[in-house]
Scaffold this active site. Structure first.
Site, PDB file in Angstrom:
ATOM      1  N   THR A 225       0.876  -1.157  -0.184  1.00  6.14           N
ATOM      2  CA  THR A 225       0.019   0.035  -0.109  1.00  6.14           C
ATOM      3  C   THR A 225       0.857   1.220  -0.101  1.00  6.14           C
ATOM      4  O   THR A 225       2.047   1.540   0.511  1.00  6.14           O
ATOM      5  CB  THR A 225      -1.028  -0.031   1.344  1.00  6.14           C
ATOM      6  OG1 THR A 225      -1.504   1.235   1.102  1.00  6.14           O
ATOM      7  CG2 THR A 225      -0.198  -0.123   2.470  1.00  6.14           C
TER       8      THR A 225
ATOM      9  N   TYR B  44      -1.653   0.307  10.024  1.00  2.31           N
ATOM     10  CA  TYR B  44      -1.726  -0.520   8.840  1.00  2.31           C
ATOM     11  C   TYR B  44      -0.598  -0.392   7.954  1.00  2.31           C
ATOM     12  O   TYR B  44      -0.093  -1.291   7.439  1.00  2.31           O
ATOM     13  CB  TYR B  44      -3.273   0.096   8.152  1.00  2.31           C
ATOM     14  CG  TYR B  44      -3.431  -0.277   6.683  1.00  2.31           C
ATOM     15  CD1 TYR B  44      -3.592  -1.836   6.312  1.00  2.31           C
ATOM     16  CD2 TYR B  44      -3.456   0.732   5.720  1.00  2.31           C
ATOM     17  CE1 TYR B  44      -3.486  -2.068   5.218  1.00  2.31           C
ATOM     18  CE2 TYR B  44      -3.487   0.337   4.419  1.00  2.31           C
ATOM     19  CZ  TYR B  44      -3.674  -1.152   4.200  1.00  2.31           C
ATOM     20  OH  TYR B  44      -3.840  -1.332   2.779  1.00  2.31           O
TER      21      TYR B  44
END
Length: 327
Positions: free
Chosen positions: A117, A141
């Site tokens: 990501t 995350y």
């Protein structure tokens, strides 16, 4: 046929990747605990229901299917939740990935395509992020995803594990052929939330802030069509199977769209107004986050053919009017 183990293969992105793999002549085996995925989305190969925190389940799937590669999508992915409960994100994302990597090595699987990501870059506002941008994650995350990238590197050095890593921001749209689409519980993504408001499934779309230093005051974000993203992962797999070097690729438009531009495009596509409520800024929202994809285009030969804003919204709108998957 050549088998690929696809973690998270029952999810939004993973199921589209399975379809792309099947079309490319591979047999995708979806490994998924169905906590956020849908068994109905597994249409292009077998489903192995299992959890990445269960090493024995991973080993059993490896032994049964003997994959040539792993395509790793499965992860917890809500940024806000990761800030409230970082331990869970580190335990699930990093712990699960470590189990998967160790199982792959133990079973002689040396090729991993990892869905990372652009959250690994953190809040680097107003610049085009590429493969050489320093990674400075600001939440669990992004931090857990960066850690997985580092673990893959360590296993590459010690066990010859080879990897292609993709970093990207917002994925949108649905399978243009109508077989697959986006459906999360709860839904957190802009385009499906907007279309739910258009369809009357929620009162309105909340726009968080309109005083950002962008061209219309609303946040600007990058989007890529899920079908284009899936195709990039197949190209990454072929890259590894052809014996090429470990590589990181960013996937994005390099320009992005503001929230108001997304809303305007929705009006043009659906011919309906979007009910909107203006809200205050959310803590932690950057003004503009975009990612470039020059390397993927030049080296992988990636062609994002579906990633116009009109098509992403149009395909998502067509899917939103279908029954979808119901638990």
């Amino acid at each position: 046929m050549t088998t690929v183990l696809v973690t998270g293969g029952a999810g939004y992105i993973g199921s589209h990747a399975c379809k792309a793999l099947a079309r490319a002549g591979f047999t995708p085996v979806a490994f998924d605990n169905l906590s956020t995925g849908w068994a109905e989305a597994v249409r292009f190969g077998p489903l192995e229901r299992g959890d990445l925190l269960d090493r024995a389940a991973i080993d059993a799937a490896m032994e049964k299917h003997r994959p040539v590669a792993v395509m790793h999508f499965a992860a917890l992915s809500l940024v806000g939740e990761s800030m409230q409960d970082p331990g869970r994100y580190w335990r699930v994302n990093l712990g699960g990935a470590l189990n998967l990597i160790e199982s792959a090595v133990a079973h002689g699987v040396k090729n991993v395509v990892f869905s990372s990501t652009c959250a690994t870059y953190g809040d680097q506002d107003g610049v085009v992020l590429d493969e050489d941008t320093p990674q400075r994650p600001i939440n669990a995350y992004g931090g857990s995803k960066r850690a997985i990238e580092e673990v893959l590197g360590d296993f590459g050095a010690s066990h010859g594990l080879r990897r292609v890593i993709f970093r990207y921001f917002n994925v949108a749209g649905a399978d243009p052929e109508g077989e697959l689409g986006e459906q999360h519980q709860p839904e957190t993504h802009l385009i499906p939330l907007m279309l739910e408001a258009v369809a009357g499934k929620r009162p309105a779309l909340t726009v968080f802030g309109e005083d950002y230093p962008t061209r219309d005051g609303t946040c600007l974000r990058d989007y890529v069509h899920v079908t284009d993203l899936a195709q990039a992962h197949v190209l990454g797999l072929r890259w590894l199977l052809e014996g090429k070097e470990d590589r990181v690729f960013c996937l994005g438009s390099g320009t992005g769209f503001t929230v108001k531009e997304v809303i305007a495009a929705s009006r043009a596509v659906t011919n309906r107004e979007v009910p909107v409520v203006m809200g205050a800024r959310r803590a932690g929202d950057a003004a503009a986050l975009v990612s470039g994809s020059r390397r993927a285009v030049e080296e992988l030969g990636w062609e994002p053919q579906h990633s116009s804003l009109r098509q992403m919204i149009g395909d998502a709108w067509a899917w939103a009017q279908k029954p979808g998957y119901q638990r």
